[in-house]
Design a protein around this motif. Structure first.
Motif, PDB file in Angstrom:
ATOM      1  N   THR A  76       0.831  -1.205   0.000  1.00 12.03           N
ATOM      2  CA  THR A  76       0.000   0.000   0.000  1.00 12.03           C
ATOM      3  C   THR A  76       0.865   1.254   0.000  1.00 12.03           C
ATOM      4  O   THR A  76       0.576   2.219  -0.714  1.00 12.03           O
ATOM      5  CB  THR A  76      -0.934  -0.005   1.220  1.00 12.03           C
ATOM      6  N   GLU A  77       1.935   1.240   0.797  1.00 11.91           N
ATOM      7  CA  GLU A  77       2.838   2.385   0.846  1.00 11.91           C
ATOM      8  C   GLU A  77       3.525   2.611  -0.492  1.00 11.91           C
ATOM      9  O   GLU A  77       3.677   3.740  -0.954  1.00 11.91           O
ATOM     10  CB  GLU A  77       3.864   2.204   1.958  1.00 11.91           C
ATOM     11  N   ILE A  78       3.945   1.546  -1.139  1.00 13.72           N
ATOM     12  CA  ILE A  78       4.583   1.658  -2.462  1.00 13.72           C
ATOM     13  C   ILE A  78       3.586   2.232  -3.469  1.00 13.72           C
ATOM     14  O   ILE A  78       3.922   3.099  -4.270  1.00 13.72           O
ATOM     15  CB  ILE A  78       5.123   0.295  -2.925  1.00 13.72           C
ATOM     16  N   ARG A 117       1.083   4.146  -2.811  1.00 19.22           N
ATOM     17  CA  ARG A 117       0.842   5.547  -2.448  1.00 19.22           C
ATOM     18  C   ARG A 117       1.987   6.427  -2.938  1.00 19.22           C
ATOM     19  O   ARG A 117       1.780   7.568  -3.332  1.00 19.22           O
ATOM     20  CB  ARG A 117       0.711   5.662  -0.930  1.00 19.22           C
ATOM     21  N   MET A 118       3.205   5.902  -2.927  1.00 21.45           N
ATOM     22  CA  MET A 118       4.367   6.672  -3.377  1.00 21.45           C
ATOM     23  C   MET A 118       4.319   6.895  -4.886  1.00 21.45           C
ATOM     24  O   MET A 118       4.820   7.909  -5.376  1.00 21.45           O
ATOM     25  CB  MET A 118       5.664   5.947  -3.008  1.00 21.45           C
ATOM     26  N   GLN A 119       3.737   5.976  -5.626  1.00 20.09           N
ATOM     27  CA  GLN A 119       3.673   6.090  -7.070  1.00 20.09           C
ATOM     28  C   GLN A 119       2.585   7.043  -7.536  1.00 20.09           C
ATOM     29  O   GLN A 119       2.624   7.545  -8.644  1.00 20.09           O
ATOM     30  CB  GLN A 119       3.463   4.710  -7.708  1.00 20.09           C
TER      31      GLN A 119
END
Length: 104
Positions: free
Chosen positions: A97-99, A101-103
């Motif tokens: 999920t964090e990855i 969100r970073m994209q």
């Protein structure tokens, strides 16, 4: 001055310490297995532990279990293994999920 511990004399002069030659640290290497293999092995282990706990539960229900402590330990081990697996899954989902969100 008296020592707080009876029978212990005061600290004498410090002894000289010989210098230690620096040593090289070996290179850190990763595991020989891939993450997918380790994850697969962990899930197989979880299935074995849960299967053993299930077998002992059936024996306890039938009255053929000779050592009730064995069932208690097996069920606790299965519960802990399940909790660990869920925690690893939750961390993996959080990382994904964090990855994502970073994209965005």
């Amino acid at each position: 001055m008296t020592s707080p511990v009876s029978g212990v004399a005061g600290i004498g002069a410090a002894l000289p310490i010989a210098p230690v030659a620096p040593t090289s640290t070996p290179a850190v290497t990763g595991p020989n297995e891939s993450f997918a293999t380790m994850l697969s092995d962990g899930l197989e282990n979880l299935q074995k532990v849960q299967g053993r706990a299930d077998e002992l539960a059936v024996q306890a229900a039938n009255g053929t279990l000779s050592d009730p402590a064995a069932y208690t330990m097996a069920s606790t081990e299965a519960a802990l293994a399940t909790q660990l697996t869920v925690a690893v899954r939750n961390k993996a989902v959080e990382a994904f999920t964090e990855i994502m969100r970073m994209q965005a």
